[in-house]
Scaffold this motif. Structure first.
Motif, short mmCIF file in Angstrom:
data_model
loop_
_atom_site.label_atom_id
_atom_site.label_comp_id
_atom_site.label_asym_id
_atom_site.label_seq_id
_atom_site.Cartn_x
_atom_site.Cartn_y
_atom_site.Cartn_z
N UNK A 88 0.84 -1.20 -0.12
CA UNK A 88 0.06 -0.19 0.08
C UNK A 88 0.88 1.23 -0.09
N UNK A 89 1.80 1.24 0.71
CA UNK A 89 2.57 2.35 0.79
C UNK A 89 3.54 2.44 -0.48
N UNK A 90 3.87 1.42 -1.21
CA UNK A 90 4.31 1.52 -2.41
C UNK A 90 3.60 2.30 -3.57
N UNK A 91 2.12 1.98 -3.51
CA UNK A 91 1.37 2.47 -4.48
C UNK A 91 0.96 3.85 -4.09
N UNK A 92 0.77 4.25 -2.87
CA UNK A 92 0.26 5.81 -2.27
C UNK A 92 1.64 6.54 -2.81
N UNK A 93 3.00 6.09 -2.57
CA UNK A 93 3.94 6.84 -2.92
C UNK A 93 4.09 6.96 -4.44
N UNK A 94 3.93 6.00 -5.24
CA UNK A 94 3.98 6.15 -6.81
C UNK A 94 3.02 7.18 -7.30
N UNK A 95 1.67 6.88 -6.83
CA UNK A 95 0.60 8.13 -7.29
C UNK A 95 1.18 9.58 -6.60
N UNK A 96 1.64 9.47 -5.40
CA UNK A 96 1.83 10.90 -5.12
C UNK A 96 3.20 11.42 -5.95
N UNK A 97 4.10 10.52 -6.37
CA UNK A 97 5.20 11.23 -7.03
C UNK A 97 4.66 11.43 -8.39
N UNK A 98 3.90 10.86 -9.04
CA UNK A 98 3.12 11.33 -10.19
C UNK A 98 2.33 12.77 -10.05
N UNK A 99 1.73 12.84 -9.22
CA UNK A 99 0.89 13.92 -8.83
C UNK A 99 1.91 15.20 -8.59
N UNK A 120 10.30 22.59 -6.55
CA UNK A 120 10.25 22.13 -5.37
C UNK A 120 9.31 20.80 -5.47
N UNK A 121 8.13 21.02 -5.84
CA UNK A 121 7.32 19.96 -6.04
C UNK A 121 7.96 18.93 -6.94
N UNK A 122 8.36 19.51 -8.26
CA UNK A 122 8.87 18.51 -9.21
C UNK A 122 10.20 17.72 -8.65
N UNK A 123 10.99 18.34 -7.78
CA UNK A 123 12.01 17.52 -7.47
C UNK A 123 11.78 16.55 -6.29
N UNK A 124 10.78 16.81 -5.55
CA UNK A 124 10.17 16.03 -4.53
C UNK A 124 9.51 14.60 -5.21
N UNK A 125 8.85 15.21 -6.19
CA UNK A 125 8.17 13.89 -7.03
C UNK A 125 9.21 13.30 -7.68
N UNK A 126 10.24 13.66 -8.04
CA UNK A 126 11.18 12.72 -8.67
C UNK A 126 12.19 11.89 -7.81
N UNK A 127 12.49 12.45 -6.30
CA UNK A 127 12.84 11.59 -5.49
C UNK A 127 11.95 10.37 -5.11
N UNK A 128 10.77 10.83 -4.85
CA UNK A 128 10.09 9.71 -4.52
C UNK A 128 9.62 8.57 -5.49
N UNK A 129 9.76 9.29 -6.99
CA UNK A 129 9.43 8.19 -8.02
C UNK A 129 10.93 7.42 -7.85
N UNK A 130 12.31 7.81 -7.61
CA UNK A 130 13.40 7.20 -7.35
C UNK A 130 13.13 6.14 -6.46
N UNK A 131 12.74 6.48 -5.15
CA UNK A 131 12.73 5.56 -4.16
C UNK A 131 11.77 4.33 -4.50
N UNK A 132 10.66 4.89 -5.43
CA UNK A 132 9.58 3.69 -5.25
C UNK A 132 10.00 2.68 -6.50
N UNK A 133 10.90 3.37 -7.49
CA UNK A 133 11.65 2.45 -8.66
C UNK A 133 12.50 1.34 -7.91
N UNK A 134 13.27 1.87 -6.87
CA UNK A 134 14.20 1.14 -6.28
C UNK A 134 13.73 0.20 -5.36
N UNK A 135 12.46 0.13 -4.68
CA UNK A 135 11.75 -0.72 -4.09
C UNK A 135 11.11 -1.67 -5.09
N UNK A 136 10.98 -1.45 -6.32
CA UNK A 136 10.14 -2.08 -7.48
C UNK A 136 11.44 -3.13 -7.69
#
Length: 83
Positions: free
Chosen positions: A29-40, A61-77
């Motif tokens: 669930x955390x992975x899904x929420x983080x992925x959606x948050x990164x996209x938004x 700032x929002x763009x950079x935060x989204x990219x960091x979250x996307x990078x983290x969820x990508x490493x989880x995957x």
């Protein structure tokens, strides 16, 4: 004469399985929420270069935060697929 298989699991084994299942579900669930948050936040999706540039310039700032979250969820995957 058939083979008989008996299960010797006690209540403690059932509780351990429940905890593992809840933990795994929470991580999923955390992975899904983080992925959606990164996209938004990053607002990139399947856009063209102009759309991505506009997203970067309007709210850096929002763009950079989204990219960091996307990078983290990508490493989880990638770690989950390697297991």
């Amino acid at each position: 004469m058939g083979l008989s298989v008996t299960s010797r699991t006690g209540p403690a084994d059932h509780l351990v399985q429940d905890k593992v299942a809840r933990f795994t579900g929470g991580i999923y669930l955390a992975y899904i929420v983080a992925s959606v948050l990164a996209t938004m936040l990053a607002q990139i999706g399947l856009g063209e270069a102009q759309q991505i540039y506009k997203a970067m310039v309007t709210n850096e700032g929002s763009f950079r935060l989204g990219q960091v979250i996307a990078l983290i969820t990508g490493s989880w995957w990638s770690r989950a697929r390697a297991s």
